[in-house]
Each structure stands twice: as C-alpha cells, then as structure tokens.
Design a protein around this motif. Structure first.
Motif, PDB file in Angstrom:
ATOM      1  N   SER A 210       0.845  -1.240   0.122  1.00  0.00           N
ATOM      2  CA  SER A 210       0.036  -0.112   0.075  1.00  0.00           C
ATOM      3  C   SER A 210       0.863   1.219   0.186  1.00  0.00           C
ATOM      4  O   SER A 210       1.921   1.306   0.259  1.00  0.00           O
ATOM      5  N   ALA A 211       0.255   2.454  -0.155  1.00  0.00           N
ATOM      6  CA  ALA A 211       1.093   3.830  -0.202  1.00  0.00           C
ATOM      7  C   ALA A 211       1.473   3.957   1.158  1.00  0.00           C
ATOM      8  O   ALA A 211       2.642   4.569   1.327  1.00  0.00           O
ATOM      9  N   ALA A 216       6.176   4.385   5.030  1.00  0.00           N
ATOM     10  CA  ALA A 216       6.916   3.944   5.981  1.00  0.00           C
ATOM     11  C   ALA A 216       8.340   3.841   5.480  1.00  0.00           C
ATOM     12  O   ALA A 216       9.457   4.132   6.161  1.00  0.00           O
ATOM     13  N   ALA A 217       8.404   3.169   4.288  1.00  0.00           N
ATOM     14  CA  ALA A 217       9.947   3.054   3.755  1.00  0.00           C
ATOM     15  C   ALA A 217      10.493   4.210   3.300  1.00  0.00           C
ATOM     16  O   ALA A 217      11.774   4.432   3.705  1.00  0.00           O
ATOM     17  N   ALA A 218       9.603   5.277   2.824  1.00  0.00           N
ATOM     18  CA  ALA A 218      10.416   6.507   2.529  1.00  0.00           C
ATOM     19  C   ALA A 218      10.836   7.190   3.935  1.00  0.00           C
ATOM     20  O   ALA A 218      11.941   7.795   3.876  1.00  0.00           O
ATOM     21  N   ASP A 222      14.524   4.974   2.394  1.00  0.00           N
ATOM     22  CA  ASP A 222      14.250   4.357   1.094  1.00  0.00           C
ATOM     23  C   ASP A 222      14.361   5.226  -0.256  1.00  0.00           C
ATOM     24  O   ASP A 222      13.182   6.042  -0.379  1.00  0.00           O
ATOM     25  N   SER A 223      15.146   5.400  -1.041  1.00  0.00           N
ATOM     26  CA  SER A 223      15.343   6.442  -2.125  1.00  0.00           C
ATOM     27  C   SER A 223      14.325   6.380  -3.237  1.00  0.00           C
ATOM     28  O   SER A 223      13.583   7.301  -3.567  1.00  0.00           O
TER      29      SER A 223
END
Length: 320
Positions: A210-211, A216-218, A222-223
C-alpha cells in the motif's frame, strides 16, 4: 428555525453512511452499511434504504427539513443521477428520485464526494474563513471541490473541482479516464505504490504494497519510495498551481489517506508549488492538511443541503 436538522448520506464503494446533522455541523445520529458494490443497482439501493430507514425511524427525524447526498462520482445533479466508477451496478441511476421516494418527498441535494468534503472543510475545517479554496481528497483516487466567492461551487452537474483529471504530464501514462498524465494517475495511493514497485522498491516480509507501506519505507530513507512521493507531490503542485492561476484560490486543503503522509508529502509539495505557482497573484497560496476526518462526507452533504435551503429562502425573499 435552529431546531431544524438535515439528513445526510455519504455513498462510496466501501460504505454507505447516513446521519442527522444540526445547524452547527454536529452529528446527532450516525448509521452505516457496507456497500454491496458488485451487486445490481436495486440491491445497492436497498442498502441505501436500510440506512435511510434507521434515520426515518428516529424520533429526531420529524425535525429533518432536507437531505444532502455526497456520492462517489461522476454524479449528475442536473438529472439527479449517479454513475460511480467504483459501483458498476449504478449507471445513470436515478438516486435523487429513489431517495426522495424513500423519505416521502424531502428536498434532496446531490453533490460529488469531493465537493462534499470541500463543503465540510469550508464550514468546519481547514478552509474555514477562506472565500476561495480548493479542497482535495488524495486516496485511491484524487477528487476535489471549489469554494469561490465564499460559496461552494459544485458546477451544473456537481463535479466542479475534479482536479484528479487535470493532465499535468502531456505524454504521460494513459489514465483509466481516457486522458494522459492525469494528477490521479501520478498522485493517488495505488499509483504511488505502483511507481515504487516499478522502480524496484521491495515490500517488507508482510507483503504490504500500500501507499502507507511506501510512506513507511520513505521515512526510513528508501530512495525509491521517497522519489515516488516526490513525483506525487510534483503532480499535485502542478494541478494546484493550474487551479489557482485559473480561479484565484488562496488555500489548497489536502485530505485522504495520502494526505496523512504529513511532511513526506507536504514538504516536497510546498517546494514544487514555488516552481509552478509563479505569478504574483498565486504566490501567497498556502497548502494545509484537511481537518475533518472520516465524517467529512456526511458533514459536507449536510452543509450542501443547508446552503440550498438558505438560498431558496433568500430567493423567496424570506430571511437570509
């Protein structure tokens, strides 16, 4: 007059919510059913009638003077029909006529869900006190609505302000609407996730694509995930700047699931807006997160019903 209430319906692909709302925007009674979105039109209407039945069965119902409907779109207020993309059983469905019949002829006002949320934010939320505003919902899709000259501006069919289908990338991806490079095709939650996956982002062990998982990764640095949010922010900025240039809004309010990403979205959005909103009369434009939360559709549908009533009374030369 202050004892009067309005009824409100908020109809989407997941749920059909109903409420009785007072003149201060307070919800006095709330009910909802799941939307049987894949069923035929009359089955969906029976779910709406079940919600209405709970409202009409309340002792408060006798005070209801009008009913507002905010529906997933497109809607056509000029004919009282709806054809929501995510409810295939309803195509040119005579919703106003059917709701009016189920409520013994109560006056009904129909608007699109983006317009409803705009009405709520202008009445009680982040756009309060602003005479010219754009309010956007950025979630599974991208919708919106306009307040111009201090009044809600739904347009003749109730769809004005549908910013999700402004093209901001002339040679961009084909959008399901038939156009290319639409704001929605770049900035909606599923498209943020799609672009991250295409760029090589890997979901965690839970497989969540999901977005919110991309967000959360961003946040964790996370690039690829960051780049997908930045691209979404750029598309939103271009659409907001185009709207501001066209009709001179001074605030853009952003709600919906993607809007909840906070600084991850708003920081690159404000930076991109400086690149696109360059003319003197749009440079003071501010961007703010929505304040109204999950009941916005109901409160906005109520606001539309109330404002229709007040214009009807004014037109009749009574009150104001």
């Amino acid at each position: 007059m202050h004892t009067d209430l309005v009824a409100a319906l908020d109809i989407g692909g997941t749920k059909i919510a109903g409420a009785l709302v007072d003149g201060h925007g307070r919800i006095l009674l709330h009910t909802q059913r799941a939307t049987p979105a894949q069923e035929d039109g009359d089955t969906i209407m029976r779910a709406v009638e079940a919600v209405l039945g709970e409202l009409t069965g309340s002792p408060l119902w006798s005070r209801a003077t009008a009913l507002g409907i905010g529906s997933a779109g497109p809607v056509d207020a000029s004919t009282g029909t709806v054809s929501p993309v995510n409810i295939p059983g309803w195509r040119d469905y005579p919703l106003v006529e059917r709701v009016s019949a189920a409520t013994e002829g109560l006056p009904v006002e129909l608007i699109g869900d983006g317009v409803a949320i705009t009405a709520a934010e202008h009445w009680q939320g982040a756009a309060r006190g602003h005479d010219n505003a754009l309010c956007m919902v950025v979630s599974t899709g991208v919708g919106g609505g306009l307040v111009l000259g201090g009044r809600l501006h739904p347009g003749p069919t109730g769809n004005a302000g549908h910013i999700g289908h402004i093209s901001v990338d002339l040679d961009g991806d084909l959008c399901p609407c038939g156009s290319r490079g639409c704001v929605e095709r770049i900035a909606s939650g599923p498209n943020i996730a799609r672009r991250a996956i295409e760029g090589g982002w890997q979901p965690g062990p839970d497989g969540d694509t999901s977005a919110a998982a991309v967000a959360a990764a961003a946040r964790a640095g996370d690039s690829v995930a960051l780049a997908s949010f930045e691209r979404a922010a750029q598309a939103l900025a271009a659409g907001i700047a185009a709207t501001a240039t066209l009709v001179e809004i001074d605030i853009a309010v952003i709600g919906g699931g993607v809007g909840k990403a906070g600084d991850l979205l708003f920081t690159p959005l404000r930076a991109a807006l400086r690149d696109y909103a360059t003319l003197s009369f749009v440079q003071r434009l501010t961007v703010a997160p929505a304040q109204m939360g999950t009941d916005a559709g109901l409160v906005g549908a109520a606001a539309a019903a109330l404002s229709r009533q007040s214009s009807a009374t004014t037109a009749a030369g009574v009150g104001g």
